[in-house]
Design a protein around this motif. Structure first.
Motif, short mmCIF file in Angstrom:
data_model
loop_
_atom_site.label_atom_id
_atom_site.label_comp_id
_atom_site.label_asym_id
_atom_site.label_seq_id
_atom_site.Cartn_x
_atom_site.Cartn_y
_atom_site.Cartn_z
N HIS A 76 0.84 -1.21 0.00
CA HIS A 76 0.00 0.00 0.00
C HIS A 76 0.88 1.26 0.00
O HIS A 76 0.64 2.20 -0.76
N HIS A 80 1.36 4.40 -2.90
CA HIS A 80 1.40 5.86 -2.72
C HIS A 80 2.68 6.45 -3.30
O HIS A 80 2.66 7.48 -3.97
N GLU A 177 -4.02 7.15 7.49
CA GLU A 177 -5.12 6.56 6.72
C GLU A 177 -5.54 5.22 7.35
O GLU A 177 -6.72 4.95 7.51
ZN LIG Z 1 -3.83 4.82 0.68
#
Ligand SMILES: [Zn+2]
Length: 985
Positions: A76, A80, A177
């Motif tokens: 993940h 980004h 997040e």
């Molecule tokens: Zn993310």
């Protein structure tokens, strides 16, 4: 949208043909979608699937199997970081910077539990190759700067970044997040699901990153993960549309393939060792609703999801058992009264290498694990023993046929739906064709069904006698939030225990360096862009023919719908008495979910499943293009069916219009479900609720929107469900019996309305007889002109269970045909990308900030999403005008106009293009009116933006609303002249 003749479609290459270093391995026709699939392989091992189809929307994606071995969120975080600058495009955010420089119809990146994909689609050829270049550079040649890793991954920072005596904090975009994500019950359920069923595999890890493990990720691990996964030898490319394949392959070869050599990679996922006995697992999320916040689900591991026959059969069985409210597993579960709805993730899941089936209930109190497990197993046993009604199987196969034939851009662009259908079998080593074409599998299934029991044995062997089963409980834990916070502090203490003064000095220096980099302006000239000449100046004049049928107007629209027929019946309502307004959206919700014409809800649901692809109803208000006060109310029924069933679809809609039936029990079930859904949406979409609350104070259409779908609507519903008739609330509706009485009056009122029908189908299917519907309308009442009072203009605050705020301000401006409307639309785009994102998100720490302009309703709004601030954000809204006096150039203006033009040219498909044209024409938004708007839009200047802001968005015209966790009133708000009226949600 302008369709070229079919001969303009490029020809498919031949099997065995060499295209550069690619070899064509297979060419397959896709008769259902009228396309061709070409599968190629590259010398370096890359696979490429290309779909040739008559569609102006072209698509691309590159997907990498990514198999994390821990929960540090490496896949993940990498997603980004590759988007934060690459060799050819060394700017901090090429991905976000491209959004306004493109006419894309989709741009995103997604990390799943075992793959990461980067898809986009666009209708502009230049744009396709621009985005292709940015996507290839980002994924294969990213800079992966250390500062990017710190910004979006994780880092230590002092509370005051340049003061090492203040407390240490853990920071990072993904870190924050995932802290937010792990507070969301849906995300916790998904993680717990994979871990429970596949404890030995990659699925046991949190691929998004567990906040407690993210700090273990090192910069070197991140780079190594990229090298091991984002390589041509591990890449699955997908392209779609009618652009020439050679040109696309040449671009990929030159940009990527030429820079790499072949590499041996192991991203395989082994089999999960089967359980010898069923298990139980628990997971918790932070929450206080211990009365109704739990869910229990029973999960089973099945066979390989790359097995096309098994995949199809489990999908059909899942639909048979759970596909509608009357289905044999759904109905006993819901009617048990144990919970309010099916558990999240119920049904067949093929997003693991070995598939899964799950079913359970949510909306539970504590201690229901055994009761739900027993109910599920007993019900399955009863279904297997009693046998499945062959009609139910036929209905589900019929739903499959619709799914295979439908070509729609609703939800995802069709261009990418094709990719997602293919991806599963392709990545798991199966045949990618089976995702797109199931005729052989369907034939085998039909033959087996004729020979005997198929699904009953699957229930017995795959579920009831399968020991690889887990009963999973997900429950709210009121103390979890505090415990997580304490754990985080303990983690910080542990990690920083040995820090020396040099370490502390380094953290300060690195923080300052990051802030400095964030503040730098970056020339974006390296990025490709489009110009205003790329915006199509005309709007599509999709043809249709109309006819009068008594009071009704009918449009018949010929479109290549793949053999489906779509019927819309919009009923323009006469004057609606005020005491029926609040009941209207509830009517639209309940009418397709109850019974009709002597059939109860179970019989009607089965009938709809057997002959339609779904029927829905909605209430909407229309605004005249010249006059914001000229409103019209409509109730619309929309349905689709295979053409052979179109007469039956017409009968269903006729019965829903003329003879809907509402029983107390069913209505109560439905309203409870709706209430739970709306409540959950408040903290999810607080910005939309705040905008409606503000809009209701300035605009008649806004006032209706608030009563139909705002917090007022939520309050009305709560009053009815909880049976408390409060004076001045719940629209005066005292309870279910009262509501049912009002529903009867609404039904009568609808039949005095003016029907406007649209039938969309292929030419031979357009002759459908619609008199069964049109003959119902016999009254003579003219179309009504509702004039709802706007709410008093007072800043409104609503408090709810939320740690963050959603702020909004709204202004009433001008109608569609007013010359200032296009400039207001451009202004909304400019403020959003160039001002609010920076001030509210980057500097203010909110998740999002936006400006929007509804050019039909004339409401201009600014809002923030998951915002830690209130007063600060209102100051940002107020200072927007000053921002327009900062140096702005042609590039900012061009990008804002490009963005605005996307609003005017939504992606359509055969199912929507014609009816959108027809209903727009009927409402006065004709092609000429829309083209005049576009011409003005393309000529908007920066001075126009300043002028419309000074004219229409002044403080004395503003209305304010906030949805937040607590009373926001304080001194800094007073300084701004704002005092909020505070009420609980
Ligand atoms: Zn993310």
């Amino acid at each position: 949208m302008t369709s070229l003749s079919p001969s303009a479609l490029p020809a498919a290459p031949r099997v065995g043909e060499r295209l550069g270093r690619y070899t064509v391995e297979r060419v397959e026709t896709l008769p259902e979608m009228q396309g061709t699939l070409v599968l190629l392989s590259h010398e370096l091992g890359a696979r490429h699937a290309h779909v040739i189809r008559e569609d102006d929307n072209a698509a691309f994606s590159v997907t990498f199997p990514t198999v994390p071995k821990d929960s540090t969120g490496v896949a993940h975080i990498l997603e980004h970081i590759v988007l934060m600058g690459s060799r050819r495009y060394p700017v901090p955010d090429p991905f976000f910077a491209m959004l306004p420089r493109s006419l894309n119809t989709f741009m995103n990146a997604m990390t799943s539990n075992d793959w990461t994909t980067y898809p986009f689609s666009t209708r502009n050829e230049q744009d396709f190759f621009n985005l292709l270049s940015v996507y290839l550079d980002a994924t294969f040649l990213p800079l992966m700067r250390y500062e990017s890793f710190r910004q979006d991954g994780h880092r230590f920072e002092f509370e005051t970044p340049d003061d090492p005596t203040t407390p240490l904090k853990l920071q990072g975009v993904v870190y924050n997040e995932m802290k937010g994500g792990m507070a969301n019950p849906g995300s916790v359920m998904w993680r717990a699901f994979g871990k429970a069923l596949y404890p030995d595999l990659t699925y046991a890890n949190n691929s998004g990153g567990a906040p407690e493990n993210i700090p273990e990720l090192t910069y070197d691990n991140l780079r190594a993960f990229h090298a091991a996964h984002y390589h041509p030898s591990n890449a699955f490319f997908y392209t779609y549309g009618k652009l020439p394949l050679e040109r696309i392959l040449d671009a990929i070869e030159a940009h990527v393939m030429a820079q790499f050599t072949a590499q041996v990679l192991d991203v395989s996922i082994p089999d999960q060792t089967p359980f010898t006995a069923p298990r139980s697992e628990r997971a918790a999320y932070p929450g206080t609703d211990t009365e109704r916040g739990a869910q229990v689900s029973v999960l089973w591991k099945l066979g390989l999801s790359s097995d096309a026959d098994a995949n199809l059969r489990w999908s059909v069985l899942s639909d048979v058992l759970l596909g509608n409210p009357a289905a044999p597993l759904t109905r006993p579960l819901i009617e048990s009264g144990l919970g309010a709805g099916l558990a999240d993730l119920s049904g067949y899941r093929d997003s693991f290498r070995e598939g899964a089936f799950a079913v359970g209930l949510k909306g539970l109190g504590a201690g229901q694990v055994q009761a739900v497990e027993t109910l599920v197993l007993d019900t399955l046993r009863a279904v297997a023993e009693g046998g499945i009604d062959p009609e139910l199987i036929e209905s589900s196969l019929h739903q499959f046929e619709i799914g295979q034939k439908e070509v729609s851009n609703a939800g995802y662009p069709f261009a990418l739906q094709v990719m997602f259908r293919m991806l599963g079998p392709w990545l798991y080593g199966g045949d990618p064709l089976t995702g797109l074409r199931l005729d052989a599998e369907l034939d085998r299934l039909r033959a087996d069904l004729n020979a005997g029991r198929v699904f009953e044995s699957m229930i017995e062997e795959g579920l009831l006698n399968n020991p690889h089963r887990v009963t999973l409980e997900l429950a709210p834990d009121p103390e979890l939030a505090a415990r997580t916070e304490a754990d985080e502090q303990a983690l910080i203490d542990r990690l920083s225990a040995g820090f020396t003064d040099e370490d502390r000095a380094r953290i300060v220096a690195e923080s300052l360096r990051l802030k400095e980099l964030q503040a730098q302006e970056h020339p974006l000239d390296t990025l490709p862009t489009l110009s205003l000449s790329d915006v199509p100046p005309s709007v599509p004049r999709v043809p249709y023919r109309t006819e009068d049928a008594g009071r009704a107007l009918i449009a018949r629209i010929a479109q290549p719908t793949g053999g489906l027929s779509y019927l819309d019946v919009q009923v323009r309502l006469p004057d609606v008495p005020d005491d029926l307004l609040d009941a209207l959206p509830l009517y639209a919700f309940a009418v397709t979910r109850g019974g009709a014409a002597g059939q109860d809800y179970v019989a009607l649901a089965r009938r709809m499943e057997a002959v339609t692809g779904g029927v829905s109803a909605s209430v909407s208000s229309g605004v005249h293009p010249d006059d914001l006060n000229a409103l019209r109310l409509s109730l619309s029924f929309s349905g689709k069916a295979l053409a052979r069933n179109a007469p039956a679809l017409t009968d269903v809609i006729r019965d829903l219009l003329a003879a809907p039936e509402f029983t107390r029990d069913r209505l109560e079930q439905l309203l409870r479900q709706r209430l739970a859904g709306l409540k959950a949406s408040v903290v999810q979409s607080g910005n939309a609720y705040a905008e409606r609350l503000a809009g209701a104070q300035v605009s008649p259409a806004g006032a209706l929107g608030e009563r139909f779908g705002g917090l007022s609507a939520l309050n009305t519903l709560k009053g009815i469900v909880e049976g408390r008739a409060v004076e001045g609330q719940s629209g005066g509706i005292s309870g279910l019996d009262d509501l049912i009485a009002r529903f009867g009056r609404i039904r009568d009122l609808i039949l005095t309305g003016t029907p406007v029908l649209a039938l969309t189908a292929t030419e031979p299917d357009l002759t459908l007889d619609l008199s069964g519907v049109t003959s119902l309308f016999t009254g003579s009442a003219p179309v009504g002109r509702p004039a709802p009072a706007t709410a008093p203009r007072t800043p409104q605050a609503r408090t709810t269970d939320s740690p963050v705020a959603f702020n909004a301000v709204a202004f009433q401006t001008v109608p569609y045909t007013h010359p200032d409307s296009p400039a207001l639309l451009v202004l909304s785009r400019l403020l959003r990308s160039n001002y609010l994102l920076k001030e509210i998100r980057e500097k203010g720490g909110a998740y999002g900030g936006a400006a929007s302009f509804d050019n039909r309703e004339g409401v201009f709004a600014m809002s923030s999403y998951r915002d830690p601030n209130v007063a600060r954000t209102y100051r940002v809204f107020r200072d927007a005008r000053a921002f327009l006096d900062t140096p702005l150039g042609q590039r900012e203006l061009t990008e804002a106009i490009l963005g605005a033009s996307k609003v005017l040219d939504p992606l359509t498909s055969p199912d929507t293009a014609g009816r959108m044209r027809f209903y727009s024409d009927q409402a006065g938004y004709t092609p000429d009116v829309q083209e005049a708007y576009k011409t003005r839009l393309l000529a908007v200047t920066l001075d126009d933006l300043r002028r419309v802001m000074d004219t229409w968005l002044t403080p004395d015209r503003a209305a304010y609303a906030v949805v937040t966790g607590r009373d926001p009133n304080d001194d800094s708000l007073k300084e701004l002249g704002l005092t909020f009226d505070v009420q609980g949600v």
